[in-house]
Design an enzyme around this catalytic site. Structure first.
Site, short mmCIF file in Angstrom:
data_model
loop_
_atom_site.label_atom_id
_atom_site.label_comp_id
_atom_site.label_asym_id
_atom_site.label_seq_id
_atom_site.Cartn_x
_atom_site.Cartn_y
_atom_site.Cartn_z
CD GLU A 92 117.83 55.57 130.91
OE1 GLU A 92 118.68 56.32 130.43
OE2 GLU A 92 118.04 54.86 131.90
CE1 TYR A 98 111.08 57.07 139.40
CE2 TYR A 98 110.35 56.36 137.24
CZ TYR A 98 111.00 56.09 138.43
OH TYR A 98 111.56 54.87 138.65
CB VAL A 155 108.26 49.92 146.18
CG1 VAL A 155 107.45 49.62 147.44
CG2 VAL A 155 108.87 51.32 146.24
CG ASN A 158 106.05 51.56 135.27
OD1 ASN A 158 105.06 51.83 135.95
ND2 ASN A 158 107.14 50.99 135.77
#
Length: 159
Positions: free
Chosen positions: A115, A127, A83, A120
């Site tokens: 992955e 996710y 994004v 992060n």
């Protein structure tokens, strides 16, 4: 997980379009602003030449984000999802993931795989909120500053 598009509240009208060479400079601009170790022009042109699914999320002439995915036997591997920094934290990642899930299901995929860097945390949260679950790690998978390597979390989503 329901793969129904749900754009953010008060979102501009958005559309998907395939990545083409004409838009590649825009994608590279976002890629280089978003990552410390971005994909190169060659990474993107190789993905397009290989027939990977590469979609842009556009609002007018503004690039909101994109994804690149590779179809396998009954599964899809998400290779890159981004994004644009100016549009992060507005729900666009969810829209991109919903579109990827719809495309994947339409091709008979039963799983999505990806992955993500262990550091992060924001992406890991996105996710997991989307239904992906940790299934393993890849040691020293990603390049990191000063010649180091960073582990990746492997995640999957049943479709």
């Amino acid at each position: 997980m329901s793969a129904v598009f749900s754009p953010p509240a008060n979102a501009p009208e958005a559309r998907f379009e395939p990545l083409t060479l004409a838009r590649l400079d825009d994608v590279l601009d976002v890629e280089y602003r978003a990552y410390s170790h971005p994909w190169t022009r060659g990474n993107f042109t190789d993905a397009m030449a290989s027939g990977y699914q590469a979609q842009l999320l556009m609002a007018g002439d503004r690039l909101l984000g994109y994804f690149v995915a590779m179809m396998g036997v009954d599964e899809v591997h998400l290779l890159n999802i981004t994004v644009a920094p100016a549009y992060q934290k507005q729900g666009w990642a969810r829209v991109l993931l919903d579109a990827l899930a719809l495309w994947s299901r339409g091709r008979g995929a039963q799983w999505l795989w990806l992955e993500v860097r262990v550091s992060n945390e924001r992406a890991l949260h996105v996710y997991q909120a989307h239904g992906f679950r940790r299934v393993g790690e890849r040691k020293r998978y990603y390049p990191a500053p000063a010649g180091q390597r960073e582990d990746a979390v492997v995640m999957s989503l049943p479709l």
